[in-house]
Design a protein around this motif. Structure first.
Motif, PDB file in Angstrom:
ATOM      1  N   ILE A 169       0.837  -1.201   0.000  1.00  0.00           N
ATOM      2  CA  ILE A 169       0.000   0.000   0.000  1.00  0.00           C
ATOM      3  C   ILE A 169       0.876   1.258   0.000  1.00  0.00           C
ATOM      4  O   ILE A 169       2.062   1.208   0.321  1.00  0.00           O
ATOM      5  CB  ILE A 169      -0.927   0.046   1.237  1.00  0.00           C
ATOM      6  N   ASP A 170       0.255   2.384  -0.363  1.00  0.00           N
ATOM      7  CA  ASP A 170       0.914   3.671  -0.173  1.00  0.00           C
ATOM      8  C   ASP A 170       1.078   3.910   1.322  1.00  0.00           C
ATOM      9  O   ASP A 170       0.228   3.512   2.125  1.00  0.00           O
ATOM     10  CB  ASP A 170       0.071   4.804  -0.758  1.00  0.00           C
ATOM     11  N   THR A 171       2.159   4.566   1.687  1.00  0.00           N
ATOM     12  CA  THR A 171       2.397   4.865   3.095  1.00  0.00           C
ATOM     13  C   THR A 171       2.854   6.302   3.237  1.00  0.00           C
ATOM     14  O   THR A 171       3.428   6.877   2.297  1.00  0.00           O
ATOM     15  CB  THR A 171       3.437   3.898   3.701  1.00  0.00           C
ATOM     16  N   ASP A 172       2.614   6.880   4.397  1.00  0.00           N
ATOM     17  CA  ASP A 172       3.021   8.267   4.622  1.00  0.00           C
ATOM     18  C   ASP A 172       4.536   8.416   4.656  1.00  0.00           C
ATOM     19  O   ASP A 172       5.071   9.447   4.283  1.00  0.00           O
ATOM     20  CB  ASP A 172       2.411   8.801   5.924  1.00  0.00           C
ATOM     21  N   TYR A 173       5.219   7.373   5.131  1.00  0.00           N
ATOM     22  CA  TYR A 173       6.680   7.415   5.042  1.00  0.00           C
ATOM     23  C   TYR A 173       7.280   6.018   5.141  1.00  0.00           C
ATOM     24  O   TYR A 173       6.730   5.120   5.777  1.00  0.00           O
ATOM     25  CB  TYR A 173       7.297   8.329   6.109  1.00  0.00           C
ATOM     26  N   SER A 174       8.390   5.850   4.459  1.00  0.00           N
ATOM     27  CA  SER A 174       9.209   4.649   4.604  1.00  0.00           C
ATOM     28  C   SER A 174      10.164   4.904   5.761  1.00  0.00           C
ATOM     29  O   SER A 174      10.608   6.023   5.983  1.00  0.00           O
ATOM     30  CB  SER A 174       9.971   4.357   3.315  1.00  0.00           C
ATOM     31  N   VAL A 175      10.476   3.859   6.504  1.00  0.00           N
ATOM     32  CA  VAL A 175      11.222   4.018   7.751  1.00  0.00           C
ATOM     33  C   VAL A 175      12.726   3.956   7.481  1.00  0.00           C
ATOM     34  O   VAL A 175      13.205   3.150   6.684  1.00  0.00           O
ATOM     35  CB  VAL A 175      10.766   2.959   8.776  1.00  0.00           C
ATOM     36  N   GLY A 176      13.481   4.819   8.176  1.00  0.00           N
ATOM     37  CA  GLY A 176      14.916   4.940   7.926  1.00  0.00           C
ATOM     38  C   GLY A 176      15.716   3.706   8.256  1.00  0.00           C
ATOM     39  O   GLY A 176      16.838   3.541   7.775  1.00  0.00           O
ATOM     40  N   ALA A 177      15.159   2.802   9.070  1.00  0.00           N
ATOM     41  CA  ALA A 177      15.874   1.580   9.434  1.00  0.00           C
ATOM     42  C   ALA A 177      16.051   0.634   8.255  1.00  0.00           C
ATOM     43  O   ALA A 177      16.948  -0.207   8.252  1.00  0.00           O
ATOM     44  CB  ALA A 177      15.145   0.867  10.568  1.00  0.00           C
ATOM     45  N   ALA A 178      15.190   0.776   7.239  1.00  0.00           N
ATOM     46  CA  ALA A 178      15.287  -0.044   6.024  1.00  0.00           C
ATOM     47  C   ALA A 178      14.586   0.703   4.896  1.00  0.00           C
ATOM     48  O   ALA A 178      13.437   0.418   4.556  1.00  0.00           O
ATOM     49  CB  ALA A 178      14.661  -1.412   6.241  1.00  0.00           C
ATOM     50  N   LEU A 179      15.281   1.683   4.331  1.00  0.00           N
ATOM     51  CA  LEU A 179      14.686   2.593   3.357  1.00  0.00           C
ATOM     52  C   LEU A 179      15.357   2.379   1.999  1.00  0.00           C
ATOM     53  O   LEU A 179      16.532   2.665   1.812  1.00  0.00           O
ATOM     54  CB  LEU A 179      14.852   4.041   3.827  1.00  0.00           C
ATOM     55  N   PHE A 180      14.583   1.887   1.053  1.00  0.00           N
ATOM     56  CA  PHE A 180      15.062   1.572  -0.296  1.00  0.00           C
ATOM     57  C   PHE A 180      14.535   2.644  -1.249  1.00  0.00           C
ATOM     58  O   PHE A 180      13.341   2.932  -1.266  1.00  0.00           O
ATOM     59  CB  PHE A 180      14.541   0.197  -0.707  1.00  0.00           C
ATOM     60  N   PHE A 181      15.419   3.241  -2.060  1.00  0.00           N
ATOM     61  CA  PHE A 181      14.958   4.317  -2.938  1.00  0.00           C
ATOM     62  C   PHE A 181      15.766   4.385  -4.236  1.00  0.00           C
ATOM     63  O   PHE A 181      16.875   3.848  -4.330  1.00  0.00           O
ATOM     64  CB  PHE A 181      15.003   5.674  -2.227  1.00  0.00           C
ATOM     65  N   ARG A 182      15.152   5.035  -5.226  1.00  0.00           N
ATOM     66  CA  ARG A 182      15.841   5.293  -6.490  1.00  0.00           C
ATOM     67  C   ARG A 182      16.837   6.428  -6.253  1.00  0.00           C
ATOM     68  O   ARG A 182      16.453   7.537  -5.878  1.00  0.00           O
ATOM     69  CB  ARG A 182      14.854   5.687  -7.583  1.00  0.00           C
ATOM     70  N   THR A 183      18.086   6.170  -6.497  1.00  0.00           N
ATOM     71  CA  THR A 183      19.120   7.166  -6.197  1.00  0.00           C
ATOM     72  C   THR A 183      18.879   8.479  -6.931  1.00  0.00           C
ATOM     73  O   THR A 183      19.180   9.549  -6.415  1.00  0.00           O
ATOM     74  CB  THR A 183      20.509   6.602  -6.550  1.00  0.00           C
ATOM     75  N   GLU A 184      18.292   8.404  -8.109  1.00  0.00           N
ATOM     76  CA  GLU A 184      18.112   9.594  -8.935  1.00  0.00           C
ATOM     77  C   GLU A 184      17.168  10.627  -8.319  1.00  0.00           C
ATOM     78  O   GLU A 184      17.191  11.805  -8.709  1.00  0.00           O
ATOM     79  CB  GLU A 184      17.591   9.198 -10.319  1.00  0.00           C
ATOM     80  N   ILE A 185      16.340  10.223  -7.337  1.00  0.00           N
ATOM     81  CA  ILE A 185      15.399  11.195  -6.771  1.00  0.00           C
ATOM     82  C   ILE A 185      16.127  12.310  -6.023  1.00  0.00           C
ATOM     83  O   ILE A 185      15.569  13.391  -5.818  1.00  0.00           O
ATOM     84  CB  ILE A 185      14.351  10.538  -5.848  1.00  0.00           C
ATOM     85  N   THR A 186      17.367  12.066  -5.620  1.00  0.00           N
ATOM     86  CA  THR A 186      18.118  13.116  -4.921  1.00  0.00           C
ATOM     87  C   THR A 186      18.367  14.315  -5.825  1.00  0.00           C
ATOM     88  O   THR A 186      18.610  15.418  -5.333  1.00  0.00           O
ATOM     89  CB  THR A 186      19.456  12.577  -4.396  1.00  0.00           C
ATOM     90  N   ASN A 187      18.309  14.106  -7.145  1.00  0.00           N
ATOM     91  CA  ASN A 187      18.482  15.225  -8.071  1.00  0.00           C
ATOM     92  C   ASN A 187      17.347  16.232  -7.947  1.00  0.00           C
ATOM     93  O   ASN A 187      17.518  17.419  -8.238  1.00  0.00           O
ATOM     94  CB  ASN A 187      18.550  14.716  -9.521  1.00  0.00           C
ATOM     95  N   LYS A 188      16.175  15.757  -7.487  1.00  0.00           N
ATOM     96  CA  LYS A 188      15.007  16.627  -7.385  1.00  0.00           C
ATOM     97  C   LYS A 188      14.722  17.059  -5.950  1.00  0.00           C
ATOM     98  O   LYS A 188      14.403  18.230  -5.703  1.00  0.00           O
ATOM     99  CB  LYS A 188      13.775  15.919  -7.967  1.00  0.00           C
ATOM    100  N   ILE A 189      14.841  16.134  -5.004  1.00  0.00           N
ATOM    101  CA  ILE A 189      14.450  16.471  -3.622  1.00  0.00           C
ATOM    102  C   ILE A 189      15.645  16.731  -2.709  1.00  0.00           C
ATOM    103  O   ILE A 189      15.472  17.106  -1.559  1.00  0.00           O
ATOM    104  CB  ILE A 189      13.563  15.374  -2.997  1.00  0.00           C
ATOM    105  N   GLY A 190      16.850  16.544  -3.237  1.00  0.00           N
ATOM    106  CA  GLY A 190      18.027  16.768  -2.413  1.00  0.00           C
ATOM    107  C   GLY A 190      18.262  15.615  -1.459  1.00  0.00           C
ATOM    108  O   GLY A 190      17.756  14.505  -1.655  1.00  0.00           O
ATOM    109  N   PHE A 191      18.999  15.881  -0.410  1.00  0.00           N
ATOM    110  CA  PHE A 191      19.408  14.847   0.532  1.00  0.00           C
ATOM    111  C   PHE A 191      18.681  15.028   1.870  1.00  0.00           C
ATOM    112  O   PHE A 191      17.892  15.953   2.050  1.00  0.00           O
ATOM    113  CB  PHE A 191      20.926  14.895   0.722  1.00  0.00           C
ATOM    114  N   LEU A 192      18.966  14.140   2.792  1.00  0.00           N
ATOM    115  CA  LEU A 192      18.413  14.268   4.142  1.00  0.00           C
ATOM    116  C   LEU A 192      18.857  15.592   4.755  1.00  0.00           C
ATOM    117  O   LEU A 192      20.006  16.013   4.572  1.00  0.00           O
ATOM    118  CB  LEU A 192      18.894  13.108   5.013  1.00  0.00           C
ATOM    119  N   ASP A 193      17.967  16.251   5.467  1.00  0.00           N
ATOM    120  CA  ASP A 193      18.281  17.541   6.086  1.00  0.00           C
ATOM    121  C   ASP A 193      19.177  17.286   7.302  1.00  0.00           C
ATOM    122  O   ASP A 193      18.746  16.714   8.303  1.00  0.00           O
ATOM    123  CB  ASP A 193      16.999  18.245   6.518  1.00  0.00           C
ATOM    124  N   GLU A 194      20.421  17.726   7.219  1.00  0.00           N
ATOM    125  CA  GLU A 194      21.409  17.387   8.243  1.00  0.00           C
ATOM    126  C   GLU A 194      21.214  18.125   9.556  1.00  0.00           C
ATOM    127  O   GLU A 194      21.840  17.767  10.559  1.00  0.00           O
ATOM    128  CB  GLU A 194      22.821  17.619   7.686  1.00  0.00           C
TER     129      GLU A 194
END
Length: 339
Positions: A169-194
């Motif tokens: 299902i769609d979820t409000d967020y994927s959890v950082g303990a096991a977060l799988f993502f398309r690397t290319e999305i960082t080109n649009k949304i940037g990185f984690l806010d440090e």
């Protein structure tokens, strides 16, 4: 962005957890899909773990390609992952907590095949269960609601797994303990806010992804085991006695409110949450005669509002971030067990 050699990079951020990484790497050796490399970012102080990490690199050299990065100082979970993500060249990236293990030999192949077949999905997390009791769920999707006292929560947490959460299902967020993502999305949304350092950083990142039109999924066709403490799962009153954790959890929740919600919602929901949480921490402080707990809570509220407001106004927090990093390195810990 993909390389021919690997399809997935798995990232671990280490802070005195080399033995946990060893156990997780052992669990990964059974994977049917081995087209991945490993990146470990070592945040541990004074080369605390570096020799052990290097020995892991040798131990698993015939199975994995492992790269170890050693930043000049502790970057936290957000900064540590960013340090690695900026160096990733694979199509997919998998952020994996050091205190996880994977018991499904087809875990990576299932996730990879799903992402390849669903090009509109940007991020996902698998079902996560408690390592010490694999029949109990830790994460089966998540909800975020600014009117809720906890702001966000894991669906199914602390419930017996009877297959009731086995639908993707769609979820409000994927959890950082096991977060799988398309690397290319960082080109649009940037990185984690440090500025978050740790806690709430992946929630913030997921919300940013959603605001940019990306789809995030809960994927229960495979599972990851998480070595979370049962008492932290059962802690429904949100009592926090570790000052480091208390400070960041409170501060970052406030920052997240300011970054993603209107001033009207902030004024309606945030004061009520903070008053109740502060009263809880005051009770804990009085019960244990540890008044640094309430002082830490007050400082967290002040700096959360300060940073959050500046983030909302798109002002730089660079100077404040440096101050906060210095403070986090000196914040006292409560070593004895509190009641």
């Amino acid at each position: 962005m993909a390389t021919e050699k690997f399809s997935i990079t798995i990232i671990f951020v280490n802070y005195k957890t080399s033995k946990l990484i060893d156990a997780c790497l052992k669990s990964l050796t059974s994977q049917s899909f081995l087209n991945f490399n490993i990146v470990i970012v070592d945040n541990s102080p004074n080369n605390f773990d570096i020799l052990e990490l290097e020995s892991l690199k040798i131990k698993f050299k015939d199975i994995f390609e492992i790269s170890i990065f050693k930043p000049k100082f502790n970057l936290g979970f957000a900064g540590g992952n960013n340090y690695a993500i900026r160096r990733v060249k694979t199509k997919y990236t998998f952020l994996l907590n050091c205190d996880t293990e994977i018991d499904d030999p087809d875990c990576l192949s299932k996730i990879y095949e799903y992402m390849e077949a669903h090009k509109n999905v940007a991020m996902l997390s698998p079902k996560m269960k408690i390592f010490s009791n694999p029949n109990i769920i830790w994460y089966a999707g998540a909800k975020i609601n600014p009117s809720n006292f906890y702001l966000s929560y894991h669906i199914g947490e602390n419930r017996k797994d009877s297959g009731q959460f086995d639908k993707t299902i769609d979820t409000d967020y994927s959890v950082g303990a096991a977060l799988f993502f398309r690397t290319e999305i960082t080109n649009k949304i940037g990185f984690l806010d440090e500025i978050f350092f740790m806690y709430w950083e992946e929630t913030d990142w997921n919300l940013t992804a959603k605001q940019n039109g990306y789809i995030i999924k809960y994927f229960p066709k495979t599972t990851v085991l998480h070595k979370v403490r049962i008492n932290s799962v059962n802690n429904k009153e949100n009592e926090r006695v570790n000052l480091f954790q208390l400070y960041l959890y409170t501060r970052n929740m406030i920052i997240l409110h300011f970054k993603h919600y209107s001033l009207l919602k902030i004024l309606i929901f945030l004061p009520r949450q903070l008053i109740k949480k502060t009263l809880i921490q005051l009770r804990v402080a009085m019960k244990n005669s540890e008044y640094k707990i309430i002082l830490t809570q007050i400082r967290a509220i002040y700096n959360g509002i300060y940073i959050g407001f500046n983030r909302k106004m798109y002002r730089s927090c660079r100077k404040k971030m440096v101050e906060e990093y210095k403070f986090l390195n000196t914040i006292p810990k409560i070593s004895r067990s509190l009641q």
